[in-house]
Design an enzyme around this catalytic site. Structure first.
Site, PDB file in Angstrom:
ATOM      1  N   CYS A  44       0.821  -1.214   0.000  1.00 19.55           N
ATOM      2  CA  CYS A  44       0.000   0.000   0.000  1.00 19.55           C
ATOM      3  C   CYS A  44       0.852   1.258   0.000  1.00 19.55           C
ATOM      4  O   CYS A  44       0.433   2.299  -0.516  1.00 19.55           O
ATOM      5  CB  CYS A  44      -0.949   0.002   1.198  1.00 19.55           C
ATOM      6  N   HIS A 192      -2.075   0.648   7.393  1.00 17.43           N
ATOM      7  CA  HIS A 192      -2.431   0.793   5.985  1.00 17.43           C
ATOM      8  C   HIS A 192      -2.221   2.239   5.559  1.00 17.43           C
ATOM      9  O   HIS A 192      -2.371   3.163   6.368  1.00 17.43           O
ATOM     10  CB  HIS A 192      -3.896   0.389   5.800  1.00 17.43           C
ATOM     11  N   ASN A 210      -8.886   4.749  -0.499  1.00 18.28           N
ATOM     12  CA  ASN A 210      -8.201   3.532  -0.084  1.00 18.28           C
ATOM     13  C   ASN A 210      -7.714   2.819  -1.343  1.00 18.28           C
ATOM     14  O   ASN A 210      -8.506   2.572  -2.253  1.00 18.28           O
ATOM     15  CB  ASN A 210      -9.200   2.650   0.680  1.00 18.28           C
TER      16      ASN A 210
END
Length: 241
Positions: A44, A192, A210
């Site tokens: 990520c 994250h 996201n």
């Protein structure tokens, strides 16, 4: 699963990582207007940074990669703020079922996003497995070559709005206890990185994408932002060219 692939043009591919069992050529047309989407690899820090750069400059895909010799693509990444040209082909990791395993254009095949991720895996780590560890600030530095500032004390929405309007790329990182914080999209994922794409100076709300679901915008109030996110990283200058 950790083996490397050497393509016919002599271009080396990084070693595979978790969730991938082999390789397949991606013959799709590149659509650099599509947002980056993260696959099963836990990178990520790269994909959210790429998403933030694309949000700040929708033409970023044209700056990052260009056709190389033969069937290769040349990706411009940065090491200590110096540009490095990385050549990769379009053979991309797939699962045991033959599905695309890692990053791709949202709603499509790997495309330009997969090319950039593959170059990052080869240049930064030499392996997709190793690419699954990193920080948002590192992703911004590798992709832009710009200085990056980390804010451990989260800035107000007014500052975030000002930076975004100036073309800065911004990401925010969650922490191990973030799943205790609920949002309209459910609990926040732990450890994250997300792209910050908007902020309202009046309400204090912050908007994020996201990399797991980049088509959707997550809006959180100032309290949720402070509770759910550990830090914010931003380029100190515009990424627009």
């Amino acid at each position: 699963m950790g083996r490397r692939l050497r393509a016919s043009q002599g271009v080396e591919s990084p070693a595979l990582g978790p969730g991938a069992a082999g390789w397949r050529e991606d013959r799709s047309a590149l659509d650099r207007t599509r947002r980056p989407r993260q696959g099963v690899l836990g990178d990520c820090w790269v994909v959210a940074a790429l998403l933030a750069v694309h949000e700040a400059d929708p033409a970023a895909g044209r700056h990052l990669l260009a056709p190389g010799p033969g069937d290769t693509w040349a990706v411009t990444l940065y090491e200590r703020r110096r540009p490095v040209r990385v050549l990769v082909d379009r053979t991309m990791p797939v699962t045991a079922q033959g599905r695309w395993a890692y990053a791709r254009e949202a709603g499509a095949a790997p495309g330009w996003v997969g090319i950039v991720e593959k170059a990052a895996a080869l240049h930064v780590a030499g392996s997709y497995r190793v690419l699954a560890r990193g920080f948002g600030r590192s992703g911004l530095a590798v992709l832009t070559g710009l200085p990056v500032r980390t804010h451990l004390r989260l800035p107000p929405a007014s500052s975030i709005d000002e930076w975004l309007r100036a073309g800065h790329a911004i990401v925010a990182s969650t922490h191990p206890a973030s799943p205790l914080v609920r949002t309209e999209h459910g609990p926040l994922p732990r450890d994250h990185v997300m792209a910050v794409v908007g902020a309202d100076p009046v309400t204090g709300h912050v908007r994020l994408r996201n990399p797991w679901r980049p088509e959707d915008v997550l809006t959180v109030d100032a309290r949720t932002f402070r509770r759910g996110f550990l830090s914010l990283d931003r380029t100190v200058a515009t990424v627009r060219r």
